[in-house]
Write an enzyme that holds these catalytic residues in place. Sequence first.
Site, PDB file in Angstrom:
ATOM      1  CG  ASP A   8      -2.274   0.590   0.944  1.00 13.42           C
ATOM      2  OD1 ASP A   8      -2.336   1.827   0.830  1.00 13.42           O
ATOM      3  OD2 ASP A   8      -3.274  -0.148   0.836  1.00 13.42           O
ATOM      4  CG  HIS A  33      -5.352   3.714   1.104  1.00 10.61           C
ATOM      5  ND1 HIS A  33      -4.938   2.437   0.812  1.00 10.61           N
ATOM      6  CD2 HIS A  33      -6.662   3.766   0.726  1.00 10.61           C
ATOM      7  CE1 HIS A  33      -5.935   1.742   0.290  1.00 10.61           C
ATOM      8  NE2 HIS A  33      -7.000   2.528   0.210  1.00 10.61           N
ATOM      9  CB  SER A  66      -9.222   0.235   0.200  1.00 13.84           C
ATOM     10  OG  SER A  66      -8.767   0.488  -1.096  1.00 13.84           O
TER      11      SER A  66
END
Length: 516
Positions: free
Chosen positions: A194, A256, A447
Amino acid sequence: MNYRTRLGLSAIAVSLAMAAYANDNALPQTRLDLTGLDDAGTYRGFIVTYRDGTDNAVQRQASLERSNAALARTSALGVASKTPARLHHARHVASNGEVFVASQPLDAARARRVAEILASDAAVAFVQPDYLLQPAALPDDQYYSHYQWDYLPADGLGFIDPKTWMPVSNDGGANIQKAWDLSRGEGIVIASLDTGVTQHPDLDVSLADDGYDFITDSTFSGRTQDGRVAGGWDTGDWTAPGQCGPLTRANASSWHGTHVFGTAGGQTTGNGIGMAGTAHGAQVLPIRVLGHCGGLMSDIADAITWASGGHVEGIPDNAHPAQAISLSLGGPGQCPAQSVMARAIAEANERGATVVVAAGNSNTDVSRFTPANCPGVVTVAATGITSRRAWYSNYGEGITLAAPGGGVYDDDASTGATTDTGFIWSASNSGATTPTHSSYAGVAGTSQAAPHVTGTVAMMQSYRHSLGKALLTPAQVSELLRASAATPAIAPSAAKPIGAGLLDAYEAVRVAGEAP
């Protein structure tokens, strides 16, 4: 795109110390188990299993006579007592065991001695104290009960929305809390590919320096030079207007990777602060593949190879090969078998790594999005607290199953008033560009659904390991995730399927343990 709300929270560090007790005895460990003895505890019961063909009734009496004679010789135990304890036979156990109970509590030393005496008989196959087990403790993390509906069973019970203080029926939870009765992911490595991870008092970032930044182009990495560097840290992925294309807007850093890292299992659980992670007993290895504007497919393919234990030229081999890989990323395109992405995934599967991929947030068929449409992956759609398919989630025949990705609006509608309960909450950061203060954020997207499944895969494999069974192949993992999935309370439309159903982490871990 993900949908996000933030919660700025202060946190204090809490450290827990656990004492381990080592037992040394001359009897074979197959005959005697004293690993659960606590020096501070007291014990009364002992479970004895006799060898096949033994007359239990006759042997019980011989065991009692031998043990009581030893207990009467308190000097032999190094314990003075005016009223020595005596054993009596209490009951038969259906799985062919016999329970002996002492007339008074025995400290650990005397319990150990009694167990050794019982196990010294050649007719005895196995002995252990009748340990008192406890229900799995609920996490004491301060925000767990107020925000993390996704960890509870999908039983329709009301979950209080922390924004409105109104109950919301929870039909979308993934039953992760109950799965912790079986496993918490110990002994398994999860690789989170990520944006990397940030320092956070509620995250276990002990493997962050062992991770790697695979972004080769300085345009995306934000470094002054091209090339990859050691460490899985997130330095920010903010963008300026037009940086990612003539019509793109400015964006603050998403953090994120920190959010996904925490959900998969990196969020420390039971530490009295913050929130909980799925497989919080596993180790989570952060690997940076996404930066400013995203990440290149070639870099991501190399990261999959490296994460699973394969060799990448110019990079030291990974000291912590992963059994589960989380990919909360993607874009439009196909994934032919001869492509580098498909080959990297196939080779990772051959090494035993299950690759879990977010389906995408474009409300379209997943067959158009890669790597969600690659062969050999577990592709995860998103549902909300009602169990309804999240309106943004991709769908289609290529979906393996769904997991909580969060809604945004009341009742998981596509518009309306936002609700904190609709989001998936995890660790984050408050910095607009580079990392500043640790925080928590509520985010919705596939996600967020994928790391719930990745953490569950880690718990499945960990449970297998604890039972002395071989780890499942990625194909077996996918099959058992499908077989154990729950039927959503709100069925998806036939035109927009979301796989076998809703993730039931407890059932997935349980059936993983039962599989031959």
